[in-house]
Design a protein around this motif. Structure first.
Motif, PDB file in Angstrom:
ATOM      1  N   ASP A 155      34.468  28.740 -18.951  1.00 38.96           N
ATOM      2  CA  ASP A 155      34.883  28.153 -17.681  1.00 38.96           C
ATOM      3  C   ASP A 155      35.444  29.288 -16.815  1.00 38.96           C
ATOM      4  OD1 ASP A 155      36.117  26.960 -15.547  1.00 38.96           O
ATOM      5  OD2 ASP A 155      37.301  25.538 -16.735  1.00 38.96           O
ATOM      6  N   PRO A 156      34.768  29.597 -15.689  1.00 41.47           N
ATOM      7  CA  PRO A 156      35.186  30.751 -14.884  1.00 41.47           C
ATOM      8  C   PRO A 156      36.603  30.621 -14.310  1.00 41.47           C
ATOM      9  CG  PRO A 156      33.527  29.463 -13.718  1.00 41.47           C
ATOM     10  CD  PRO A 156      33.609  28.911 -15.102  1.00 41.47           C
ATOM     11  N   ALA A 157      37.088  29.398 -14.134  1.00 37.16           N
ATOM     12  CA  ALA A 157      38.402  29.208 -13.524  1.00 37.16           C
ATOM     13  C   ALA A 157      39.535  29.601 -14.454  1.00 37.16           C
ATOM     14  CB  ALA A 157      38.566  27.755 -13.087  1.00 37.16           C
ATOM     15  N   THR A 158      39.267  29.578 -15.770  1.00 36.40           N
ATOM     16  CA  THR A 158      40.360  29.857 -16.705  1.00 36.40           C
ATOM     17  C   THR A 158      40.127  31.092 -17.573  1.00 36.40           C
ATOM     18  OG1 THR A 158      39.338  28.343 -18.282  1.00 36.40           O
ATOM     19  CG2 THR A 158      41.077  27.431 -16.898  1.00 36.40           C
ATOM     20  N   HIS A 159      38.879  31.508 -17.743  1.00 35.45           N
ATOM     21  CA  HIS A 159      38.613  32.628 -18.652  1.00 35.45           C
ATOM     22  C   HIS A 159      38.910  33.977 -17.992  1.00 35.45           C
ATOM     23  CE1 HIS A 159      37.086  34.028 -22.455  1.00 35.45           C
ATOM     24  NE2 HIS A 159      36.386  34.964 -21.826  1.00 35.45           N
ATOM     25  N   PRO A 160      39.703  34.843 -18.676  1.00 40.15           N
ATOM     26  CA  PRO A 160      40.046  36.139 -18.078  1.00 40.15           C
ATOM     27  C   PRO A 160      38.819  37.035 -17.868  1.00 40.15           C
ATOM     28  CG  PRO A 160      40.834  35.995 -20.348  1.00 40.15           C
ATOM     29  CD  PRO A 160      40.333  34.638 -19.986  1.00 40.15           C
ATOM     30  N   SER A 161      38.862  37.842 -16.803  1.00 42.37           N
ATOM     31  CA  SER A 161      37.751  38.769 -16.520  1.00 42.37           C
ATOM     32  C   SER A 161      37.818  39.980 -17.436  1.00 42.37           C
ATOM     33  CB  SER A 161      37.803  39.235 -15.067  1.00 42.37           C
ATOM     34  OG  SER A 161      38.881  40.136 -14.875  1.00 42.37           O
TER      35      SER A 161
END
Ligand code: HEC
Ligand code: HEC
Ligand code: HEC
Ligand code: HEC
Length: 210
Positions: A151-157
């Motif tokens: 999930d891009p909103a929660t997963h760190p880059s």
């Protein structure tokens, strides 16, 4: 006085240590200062201008380079793709204004009749069917449907020096673009102008749960 000198030396040393962390464009593939077709010898001007910028592409940052006229790129397709992949837009369209090979390098500012076109391995061309897809929305819904994406909103880059997520650091307006993997300005000093190192596929594994 001795003490002042010591502090001064330490201050200068710290200053340089600080500068060492952020890399610059100088000497990269995008440093056009030494190219014969760039009479100005400036780096930024090939892509940006402070005045009279091109506004035909949404969110183009004070753009100065002639924009590609191609609107029918062949797009990536597969039976397992869940994303709705569109024609390149926003900053991907700006990349392709050199990398699709249809617009000459020196076509910036008032010049529109250049002769230096992209060739060699950096030529992406007008078929994107064999390239990682760009210009589509990547959100929690896509991650759920696909099953193999974070999930891009929660997963760190995981980009060094940033505490942000995939969405804040890699997506532009919620969309996947060329700039989701690349840093055109080489801020991180990573090979192939990448946002983060792809050693042991770290870049791929940022988004793909594999
Ligand atoms: C090869 C083309 C190219 C060159 C040369 C270039 N840029 Fe950019 N720049 C881009 C693109 C494309 C974007 C939008 C995508 C992005 O931000 O990655 C951008 C975005 C920006 C932005 C807004 C977003 C951000 O990253 O802060 C600034 C400010 C900027 N550039 C400044 C500069 C400066 C200053 C120079 C010269 C030292 C420069 N650029 C050279 C292509 C270029
Ligand atoms: C003004 C033209 C121009 C624009 C706009 C531009 N590039 Fe480039 N790019 C080049 C040239 C020229 C090269 C070097 C080609 C060569 O060496 O043959 C290059 C090289 C690269 C490379 C290879 C770097 C390396 O060292 O291996 C990458 C990656 C790249 N560009 C990505 C991008 C991305 C992503 C964008 C948009 C965000 C972009 N470029 C926008 C002209 C451009
Ligand atoms: C999913 C991540 C990703 C996306 C999206 C992406 N790239 Fe790349 N690109 C890479 C990686 C990783 C490399 C390093 C070399 C390789 O593995 O092929 C690379 C290499 C390149 C190169 C150098 C090719 C060479 O052989 O010298 C260019 C030019 C380039 N990309 C341009 C683009 C452009 C333009 C776009 C958008 C249309 C784009 N990339 C989108 C990950 C990506
Ligand atoms: C910033 C996030 C991100 C990065 C980084 C990234 N991808 Fe992707 N990738 C995606 C998304 C989102 C899709 C679309 C998935 C879908 O449509 O189901 C995708 C699609 C793909 C597909 C096509 C899947 C299919 O079903 O046809 C492959 C293969 C792929 N990526 C491999 C890679 C590889 C290899 C790398 C590293 C070089 C990489 N990706 C880096 C987000 C990313």
């Amino acid at each position: 006085m001795k003490r002042f000198n010591l502090f001064f030396t330490m201050f200068v040393a710290l200053l340089f240590a600080q500068v060492g962390f952020s890399q610059t464009m100088v000497g990269t593939s995008h440093d056009f200062s030494g190219d014969t077709w760039n009479a100005t010898g400036e780096i930024c001007i090939v892509c940006h201008t402070p005045h009279n910028a091109i506004t035909s592409v949404a969110e183009a940052p004070l753009w100065n380079h002639q924009v590609t006229a191609v609107t029918n790129y062949a797009l990536y397709a597969s039976s397992t793709t869940n994303a709705t992949i569109g024609q390149p837009d926003a900053s991907s369209k700006l990349c392709l204004s050199c990398h699709d090979g249809t617009v000459a390098m020196e076509n910036f500012g008032a010049t529109n009749n250049g002769t230096h076109f992209m060739t060699g391995p950096s030529l992406v061309g007008t078929s994107l069917a064999n390239d990682h897809p760009v210009s589509f929305t990547y959100d929690a819904a896509l991650a759920t449907t696909d099953g193999g994406l974070w999930d891009p909103a929660t997963h760190p880059s995981g980009i060094p020096g940033s505490g942000g997520t995939i969405a804040t650091d890699m997506l532009i307006g919620g969309k996947m673009q060329c700039a989701s993997c690349h840093d055109v300005h080489n801020s991180g000093g990573v090979t192939s102008l990448l946002l983060k190192s792809n050693a042991v596929s770290a870049l791929c594994l940022t988004c793909h749960k594999k």
